[in-house]
Design an enzyme around this catalytic site. Structure first.
Site, PDB file in Angstrom:
ATOM      1  CG  HIS A 147      -2.136  -0.857   1.103  1.00 34.04           C
ATOM      2  ND1 HIS A 147      -2.119  -2.187   1.459  1.00 34.04           N
ATOM      3  CD2 HIS A 147      -3.390  -0.612   0.630  1.00 34.04           C
ATOM      4  CE1 HIS A 147      -3.311  -2.719   1.231  1.00 34.04           C
ATOM      5  NE2 HIS A 147      -4.104  -1.793   0.716  1.00 34.04           N
TER       6      HIS A 147
ATOM      7  CE  LYS B  32      -3.908  -0.470   4.733  1.00 39.03           C
ATOM      8  NZ  LYS B  32      -5.228   0.104   5.010  1.00 39.03           N
TER       9      LYS B  32
HETATM   10  N1  LIG Z   1     -13.028  -0.917   2.805  1.00 39.97           N
HETATM   11  C1  LIG Z   1     -12.349  -0.493   1.752  1.00 39.97           C
HETATM   12  O1  LIG Z   1     -12.572  -0.944   0.597  1.00 39.97           O
HETATM   13  C2  LIG Z   1     -11.278   0.551   1.924  1.00 39.97           C
HETATM   14  C3  LIG Z   1     -10.584   1.058   0.811  1.00 39.97           C
HETATM   15  C4  LIG Z   1      -9.653   2.082   1.029  1.00 39.97           C
HETATM   16  C5  LIG Z   1      -9.438   2.564   2.303  1.00 39.97           C
HETATM   17  N2  LIG Z   1     -10.124   2.014   3.355  1.00 39.97           N
HETATM   18  C6  LIG Z   1      -9.958   2.510   4.727  1.00 39.97           C
HETATM   19  O2  LIG Z   1     -10.733   3.707   4.854  1.00 39.97           O
HETATM   20  C7  LIG Z   1     -10.110   4.569   5.823  1.00 39.97           C
HETATM   21  C8  LIG Z   1      -9.840   5.937   5.203  1.00 39.97           C
HETATM   22  O3  LIG Z   1      -8.904   5.764   4.143  1.00 39.97           O
HETATM   23  P1  LIG Z   1      -8.303   7.039   3.362  1.00 39.97           P
HETATM   24  O4  LIG Z   1      -7.257   6.488   2.480  1.00 39.97           O
HETATM   25  O5  LIG Z   1      -9.398   7.876   2.790  1.00 39.97           O
HETATM   26  O6  LIG Z   1      -7.614   7.816   4.586  1.00 39.97           O
HETATM   27  P2  LIG Z   1      -7.375   9.384   4.741  1.00 39.97           P
HETATM   28  O7  LIG Z   1      -6.425   9.538   5.865  1.00 39.97           O
HETATM   29  O8  LIG Z   1      -7.046   9.986   3.424  1.00 39.97           O
HETATM   30  O9  LIG Z   1      -8.819   9.931   5.159  1.00 39.97           O
HETATM   31  C9  LIG Z   1      -9.379   9.771   6.442  1.00 39.97           C
HETATM   32  C10 LIG Z   1     -10.267  10.987   6.703  1.00 39.97           C
HETATM   33  O10 LIG Z   1     -10.949  10.773   7.942  1.00 39.97           O
HETATM   34  C11 LIG Z   1     -10.871  11.970   8.686  1.00 39.97           C
HETATM   35  N3  LIG Z   1     -10.973  11.651  10.115  1.00 39.97           N
HETATM   36  C12 LIG Z   1     -10.009  11.232  10.965  1.00 39.97           C
HETATM   37  N4  LIG Z   1     -10.513  11.037  12.197  1.00 39.97           N
HETATM   38  C13 LIG Z   1     -11.827  11.340  12.114  1.00 39.97           C
HETATM   39  C14 LIG Z   1     -12.889  11.363  13.046  1.00 39.97           C
HETATM   40  N5  LIG Z   1     -12.697  11.014  14.337  1.00 39.97           N
HETATM   41  N6  LIG Z   1     -14.135  11.726  12.605  1.00 39.97           N
HETATM   42  C15 LIG Z   1     -14.344  12.067  11.307  1.00 39.97           C
HETATM   43  N7  LIG Z   1     -13.350  12.091  10.370  1.00 39.97           N
HETATM   44  C16 LIG Z   1     -12.122  11.731  10.790  1.00 39.97           C
HETATM   45  C17 LIG Z   1      -9.528  12.593   8.337  1.00 39.97           C
HETATM   46  O11 LIG Z   1      -9.519  13.996   8.603  1.00 39.97           O
HETATM   47  C18 LIG Z   1      -9.450  12.285   6.849  1.00 39.97           C
HETATM   48  O12 LIG Z   1     -10.034  13.324   6.068  1.00 39.97           O
HETATM   49  C19 LIG Z   1      -8.845   3.814   6.279  1.00 39.97           C
HETATM   50  O13 LIG Z   1      -9.167   3.070   7.428  1.00 39.97           O
HETATM   51  C20 LIG Z   1      -8.544   2.902   5.110  1.00 39.97           C
HETATM   52  O14 LIG Z   1      -7.768   1.773   5.461  1.00 39.97           O
HETATM   53  C21 LIG Z   1     -11.030   1.035   3.196  1.00 39.97           C
END
Ligand SMILES: NC(=O)c1ccc[n+]([C@@H]2O[C@H](COP(=O)([O-])OP(=O)(O)OC[C@H]3O[C@@H](n4cnc5c(N)ncnc54)[C@H](O)[C@@H]3O)[C@@H](O)[C@H]2O)c1
Length: 251
Positions: A142, A146
């Site tokens: 990744h 991450k």
């Molecule tokens: N299930 C899937 O298919 C899949 C795919 C990609 C990513 N993910 C997961 O999704 C999550 C987000 O991934 P990303 O790449 O967008 O990360 P990222 O860090 O780019 O985005 C996370 C967002 O959440 C916000 N955030 C943090 N704490 C928060 C809170 N307490 N309340 C509200 N918002 C909050 C942050 O400010 C940020 O904008 C991760 O856990 C990642 O592993 C899952």
């Protein structure tokens, strides 16, 4: 039309979901939640779930595990389903979700892509046939931002393999500290982080004189975002309960 509250709307996944929802006639983002309050063009953003006074049919959560308590509370208050896509959840979160699913529908998946959910079936078939003589290892790659490791998808794959084995495998995350020969009951998970890799999972069945590899490579975040929007539509009129991507695919 499914009205969606998007948690983590200013993150990489949140922005991808918002972009795709704009041209999706079945989805409408009515509000966003994010600790980062950067305006987006077509929905209001709240910095905490408790401040969100807009109702939606479903909440899509791509944020952090620490947000989950409040997201569940918002879902229950609005009688809205929740698509939990955030990874890195611990057993306590899983228990909370199970408890909440008595009141609202919840779909939990560490990987929302159709391809990875098909891969789960393929590795189960391979494990069923090969597990006695073949060592199983998972390598995941990744991007360098991450936070959790191994990835939620790597755990999903390992759990899917264990689900079809009589003799369950023990997960091993590193071997440097033990310096000993590999045991047959081990299932190794190796994480690599770098650059902008969206997500790659390679499942290796290494046996006597042959190797079978089953690989999924994500080339864009759109596959996860599209899966999450489909999951939201699926969840809209569902009864309370725990659902998976497999339920969506079967439907
Ligand atoms: N299930 C899937 O298919 C899949 C795919 C990609 C990513 N993910 C997961 O999704 C999550 C987000 O991934 P990303 O790449 O967008 O990360 P990222 O860090 O780019 O985005 C996370 C967002 O959440 C916000 N955030 C943090 N704490 C928060 C809170 N307490 N309340 C509200 N918002 C909050 C942050 O400010 C940020 O904008 C991760 O856990 C990642 O592993 C899952």
């Amino acid at each position: 039309m499914t009205n969606i509250i998007l948690s983590g709307c200013n993150g990489k996944m949140g922005r991808t979901v918002a972009r795709l929802a704009k041209s999706d006639e079945h989805s409408h983002i009515v509000a966003g939640i994010d600790v980062v309050n950067e305006e987006q063009d077509y929905f209001p953003i709240f910095t905490h779930p408790s401040l969100c006074d807009i109702k939606g049919h479903v909440i899509i959560d791509f944020s952090r595990p620490s947000a989950l308590d409040h997201i569940i509370a918002l879902g229950k208050k609005n009688n809205a389903g929740i698509v939990v896509a955030t990874t890195g959840l611990d057993p306590h979160h899983q228990t909370q979700l199970l408890e909440a699913s008595k009141e609202i529908p919840i779909l939990l998946s560490s990987n929302m892509s159709l391809g990875v959910n098909l891969l789960l079936e393929l590795v189960q078939k391979a494990a069923h046939v090969l597990s006695l003589q073949y060592d199983i290892e998972i390598i995941e790659k990744h991007h360098n931002a991450k936070v959790d490791s191994p990835s939620g998808t790597a755990f999903m794959i390992a759990d899917a393999i264990n689900a079809v084995l009589k003799e369950k495998k023990d997960y091993v995350f590193e071997r440097a500290s033990s310096q000993k020969k590999r045991e047959p009951k081990e299932l190794g998970m190796i994480s690599m982080r770098g650059g902008t890799i969206v997500g790659e999972h390679e499942v290796i069945f290494a046996g006597p004189d042959e190797i079978i590899e089953i690989t999924h490579k994500a080339y864009s975040r759109d596959i996860f975002a599209r899966g999450a929007l489909n999951a939201a539509q699926f969840l809209k009129d569902k009864k309370p309960g725990m659902y998976s991507m497999n339920d969506l695919i079967k439907q």
